[in-house]
Design a protein around this motif. Structure first.
Motif, PDB file in Angstrom:
ATOM      1  N   GLU A  81       8.073 -31.443  13.432  1.00  0.00           N
ATOM      2  CA  GLU A  81       8.574 -30.076  13.274  1.00  0.00           C
ATOM      3  C   GLU A  81       7.418 -29.113  13.003  1.00  0.00           C
ATOM      4  O   GLU A  81       7.321 -28.054  13.633  1.00  0.00           O
ATOM      5  CB  GLU A  81       9.578 -29.998  12.123  1.00  0.00           C
ATOM      6  CG  GLU A  81      10.067 -28.580  11.870  1.00  0.00           C
ATOM      7  CD  GLU A  81      10.906 -28.425  10.620  1.00  0.00           C
ATOM      8  OE1 GLU A  81      11.558 -27.367  10.494  1.00  0.00           O
ATOM      9  OE2 GLU A  81      10.902 -29.326   9.757  1.00  0.00           O
ATOM     10  N   ASN A  82       6.543 -29.482  12.074  1.00  0.00           N
ATOM     11  CA  ASN A  82       5.401 -28.622  11.752  1.00  0.00           C
ATOM     12  C   ASN A  82       4.503 -28.413  12.958  1.00  0.00           C
ATOM     13  O   ASN A  82       3.992 -27.317  13.191  1.00  0.00           O
ATOM     14  CB  ASN A  82       4.598 -29.205  10.592  1.00  0.00           C
ATOM     15  CG  ASN A  82       5.374 -29.180   9.294  1.00  0.00           C
ATOM     16  OD1 ASN A  82       6.324 -28.422   9.131  1.00  0.00           O
ATOM     17  ND2 ASN A  82       4.980 -30.043   8.365  1.00  0.00           N
ATOM     18  N   PHE A  83       4.321 -29.473  13.732  1.00  0.00           N
ATOM     19  CA  PHE A  83       3.488 -29.392  14.927  1.00  0.00           C
ATOM     20  C   PHE A  83       4.075 -28.402  15.938  1.00  0.00           C
ATOM     21  O   PHE A  83       3.376 -27.516  16.438  1.00  0.00           O
ATOM     22  CB  PHE A  83       3.341 -30.782  15.555  1.00  0.00           C
ATOM     23  CG  PHE A  83       2.627 -30.778  16.873  1.00  0.00           C
ATOM     24  CD1 PHE A  83       1.248 -30.653  16.927  1.00  0.00           C
ATOM     25  CD2 PHE A  83       3.325 -30.886  18.063  1.00  0.00           C
ATOM     26  CE1 PHE A  83       0.580 -30.637  18.147  1.00  0.00           C
ATOM     27  CE2 PHE A  83       2.675 -30.871  19.286  1.00  0.00           C
ATOM     28  CZ  PHE A  83       1.293 -30.746  19.318  1.00  0.00           C
ATOM     29  N   VAL A  84       5.354 -28.543  16.239  1.00  0.00           N
ATOM     30  CA  VAL A  84       5.992 -27.671  17.239  1.00  0.00           C
ATOM     31  C   VAL A  84       5.998 -26.226  16.755  1.00  0.00           C
ATOM     32  O   VAL A  84       5.750 -25.305  17.532  1.00  0.00           O
ATOM     33  CB  VAL A  84       7.418 -28.163  17.586  1.00  0.00           C
ATOM     34  CG1 VAL A  84       8.125 -27.181  18.510  1.00  0.00           C
ATOM     35  CG2 VAL A  84       7.356 -29.544  18.233  1.00  0.00           C
ATOM     36  N   ARG A  85       6.232 -26.028  15.467  1.00  0.00           N
ATOM     37  CA  ARG A  85       6.198 -24.664  14.919  1.00  0.00           C
ATOM     38  C   ARG A  85       4.791 -24.065  15.044  1.00  0.00           C
ATOM     39  O   ARG A  85       4.650 -22.883  15.377  1.00  0.00           O
ATOM     40  CB  ARG A  85       6.656 -24.651  13.458  1.00  0.00           C
ATOM     41  CG  ARG A  85       8.153 -24.803  13.296  1.00  0.00           C
ATOM     42  CD  ARG A  85       8.519 -24.786  11.806  1.00  0.00           C
ATOM     43  NE  ARG A  85       9.931 -24.832  11.602  1.00  0.00           N
ATOM     44  CZ  ARG A  85      10.709 -23.745  11.515  1.00  0.00           C
ATOM     45  NH1 ARG A  85      10.198 -22.550  11.634  1.00  0.00           N
ATOM     46  NH2 ARG A  85      12.007 -23.872  11.317  1.00  0.00           N
ATOM     47  N   LEU A  86       3.764 -24.863  14.797  1.00  0.00           N
ATOM     48  CA  LEU A  86       2.389 -24.391  14.942  1.00  0.00           C
ATOM     49  C   LEU A  86       2.089 -24.035  16.398  1.00  0.00           C
ATOM     50  O   LEU A  86       1.473 -23.013  16.679  1.00  0.00           O
ATOM     51  CB  LEU A  86       1.396 -25.449  14.454  1.00  0.00           C
ATOM     52  CG  LEU A  86      -0.079 -25.091  14.646  1.00  0.00           C
ATOM     53  CD1 LEU A  86      -0.469 -23.958  13.695  1.00  0.00           C
ATOM     54  CD2 LEU A  86      -0.960 -26.303  14.435  1.00  0.00           C
ATOM     55  N   VAL A  87       2.546 -24.872  17.309  1.00  0.00           N
ATOM     56  CA  VAL A  87       2.359 -24.613  18.737  1.00  0.00           C
ATOM     57  C   VAL A  87       3.011 -23.283  19.111  1.00  0.00           C
ATOM     58  O   VAL A  87       2.417 -22.466  19.828  1.00  0.00           O
ATOM     59  CB  VAL A  87       2.923 -25.783  19.584  1.00  0.00           C
ATOM     60  CG1 VAL A  87       2.972 -25.426  21.057  1.00  0.00           C
ATOM     61  CG2 VAL A  87       2.089 -27.044  19.365  1.00  0.00           C
ATOM     62  N   ALA A  88       4.213 -23.049  18.610  1.00  0.00           N
ATOM     63  CA  ALA A  88       4.914 -21.787  18.889  1.00  0.00           C
ATOM     64  C   ALA A  88       4.162 -20.609  18.264  1.00  0.00           C
ATOM     65  O   ALA A  88       3.975 -19.574  18.919  1.00  0.00           O
ATOM     66  CB  ALA A  88       6.341 -21.845  18.351  1.00  0.00           C
ATOM     67  N   LYS A  89       3.733 -20.774  17.039  1.00  0.00           N
ATOM     68  CA  LYS A  89       3.008 -19.698  16.338  1.00  0.00           C
ATOM     69  C   LYS A  89       1.726 -19.328  17.079  1.00  0.00           C
ATOM     70  O   LYS A  89       1.339 -18.162  17.133  1.00  0.00           O
ATOM     71  CB  LYS A  89       2.694 -20.155  14.912  1.00  0.00           C
ATOM     72  CG  LYS A  89       2.026 -19.110  14.061  1.00  0.00           C
ATOM     73  CD  LYS A  89       1.793 -19.644  12.654  1.00  0.00           C
ATOM     74  CE  LYS A  89       1.081 -18.614  11.810  1.00  0.00           C
ATOM     75  NZ  LYS A  89       0.815 -19.136  10.471  1.00  0.00           N
ATOM     76  N   ASN A  90       1.073 -20.316  17.663  1.00  0.00           N
ATOM     77  CA  ASN A  90      -0.179 -20.091  18.390  1.00  0.00           C
ATOM     78  C   ASN A  90       0.040 -19.709  19.852  1.00  0.00           C
ATOM     79  O   ASN A  90      -0.919 -19.653  20.628  1.00  0.00           O
ATOM     80  CB  ASN A  90      -1.067 -21.338  18.321  1.00  0.00           C
ATOM     81  CG  ASN A  90      -1.612 -21.572  16.941  1.00  0.00           C
ATOM     82  OD1 ASN A  90      -1.585 -20.701  16.074  1.00  0.00           O
ATOM     83  ND2 ASN A  90      -2.110 -22.778  16.694  1.00  0.00           N
ATOM     84  N   ARG A  91       1.298 -19.470  20.248  1.00  0.00           N
ATOM     85  CA  ARG A  91       1.640 -19.049  21.614  1.00  0.00           C
ATOM     86  C   ARG A  91       1.225 -20.092  22.656  1.00  0.00           C
ATOM     87  O   ARG A  91       0.713 -19.768  23.721  1.00  0.00           O
ATOM     88  CB  ARG A  91       1.024 -17.690  21.971  1.00  0.00           C
ATOM     89  CG  ARG A  91       1.293 -16.563  21.029  1.00  0.00           C
ATOM     90  CD  ARG A  91       2.567 -15.823  21.246  1.00  0.00           C
ATOM     91  NE  ARG A  91       2.650 -15.227  22.564  1.00  0.00           N
ATOM     92  CZ  ARG A  91       3.817 -15.008  23.174  1.00  0.00           C
ATOM     93  NH1 ARG A  91       4.938 -15.323  22.604  1.00  0.00           N
ATOM     94  NH2 ARG A  91       3.858 -14.461  24.365  1.00  0.00           N
ATOM     95  N   ARG A  92       1.445 -21.350  22.345  1.00  0.00           N
ATOM     96  CA  ARG A  92       1.079 -22.440  23.255  1.00  0.00           C
ATOM     97  C   ARG A  92       2.279 -23.269  23.699  1.00  0.00           C
ATOM     98  O   ARG A  92       2.122 -24.379  24.187  1.00  0.00           O
ATOM     99  CB  ARG A  92       0.053 -23.377  22.590  1.00  0.00           C
ATOM    100  CG  ARG A  92      -1.255 -22.726  22.204  1.00  0.00           C
ATOM    101  CD  ARG A  92      -2.077 -22.430  23.440  1.00  0.00           C
ATOM    102  NE  ARG A  92      -3.402 -21.945  23.121  1.00  0.00           N
ATOM    103  CZ  ARG A  92      -3.757 -20.676  23.128  1.00  0.00           C
ATOM    104  NH1 ARG A  92      -2.869 -19.748  23.414  1.00  0.00           N
ATOM    105  NH2 ARG A  92      -4.990 -20.317  22.848  1.00  0.00           N
TER     106      ARG A  92
END
Length: 186
Positions: A81-92
């Motif tokens: 979950e944290n990984f996917v949220r980080l990916v979204a936050k970084n526009r990736r």
């Protein structure tokens, strides 16, 4: 990490490698692989989710909120979950399917497995899958995991891809070769 450990490249490869290292440290390689497979299945089944991943129209905050809701509903928590949220936050998010594939490659390598991508004209029977897996395992000297896909346009036969090697025994390719040879003759 040495250069030979980098078997996936680009943005997706860097994120996949980072996630794999986190999973390894947490002792959760298989759990995270399962959650990513679940997420990948959801992406494959939903045009709306695919659009969310690819569209630049959505802001990072909107993408992160939407992905958070999707992950919560799917029961995906923790590192994934944290990984996917980080990916979204970084526009990736556009690279998320590649990240999932890169993670699979790293997990397979960690287990000493090789992935073979098999495309057939029809769904393979259990016996055919067993025979193909045994033949590839014997040939490569490593445990083989088959990633199967059906493409009726092949007409018959198989296309097997392992790494950069490809074996194409499809009827479509044989007919195209025959057509080219006939044009050269006449």
């Amino acid at each position: 990490m040495s250069a030979e450990d980098t078997i996936v490249s680009g943005v997706a490869g860097r994120y996949a490698t980072a996630l794999f290292e986190l999973a390894e440290d947490a002792g959760a390689i298989d759990r995270i692989a399962g959650e990513l497979d679940q997420l990948d299945g959801m992406i494959a089944e939903s045009e709306d989710l695919t659009r969310l991943l690819r569209s630049p129209v959505f802001s990072a905050e909107e993408q992160e909120r939407a992905m958070g809701a999707i992950l919560e509903k799917a029961g995906i928590t923790g590192v994934t979950e944290n990984f996917v949220r980080l990916v979204a936050k970084n526009r990736r998010l556009f690279a998320l399917p590649g990240m999932i594939e890169g993670y699979r490659v790293l997990v397979a390598r960690h287990r000493g497995e090789v992935s073979a991508h098999v495309t057939s004209a029809h769904e393979l029977s259990d016996e055919e899958v067993k025979d193909l897996t045994a033949a590839l395992t014997s040939s490569l000297g490593k445990e083989v995991q088959l990633d199967r896909k059906v493409d009726a346009s092949l007409l018959g036969g198989l296309i097997v891809r392992v790494g950069s090697r490809m074996i194409d025994t499809s009827l479509r390719t044989k007919l195209n070769s025959l057509k080219i040879a006939m044009k050269e003759v006449g």
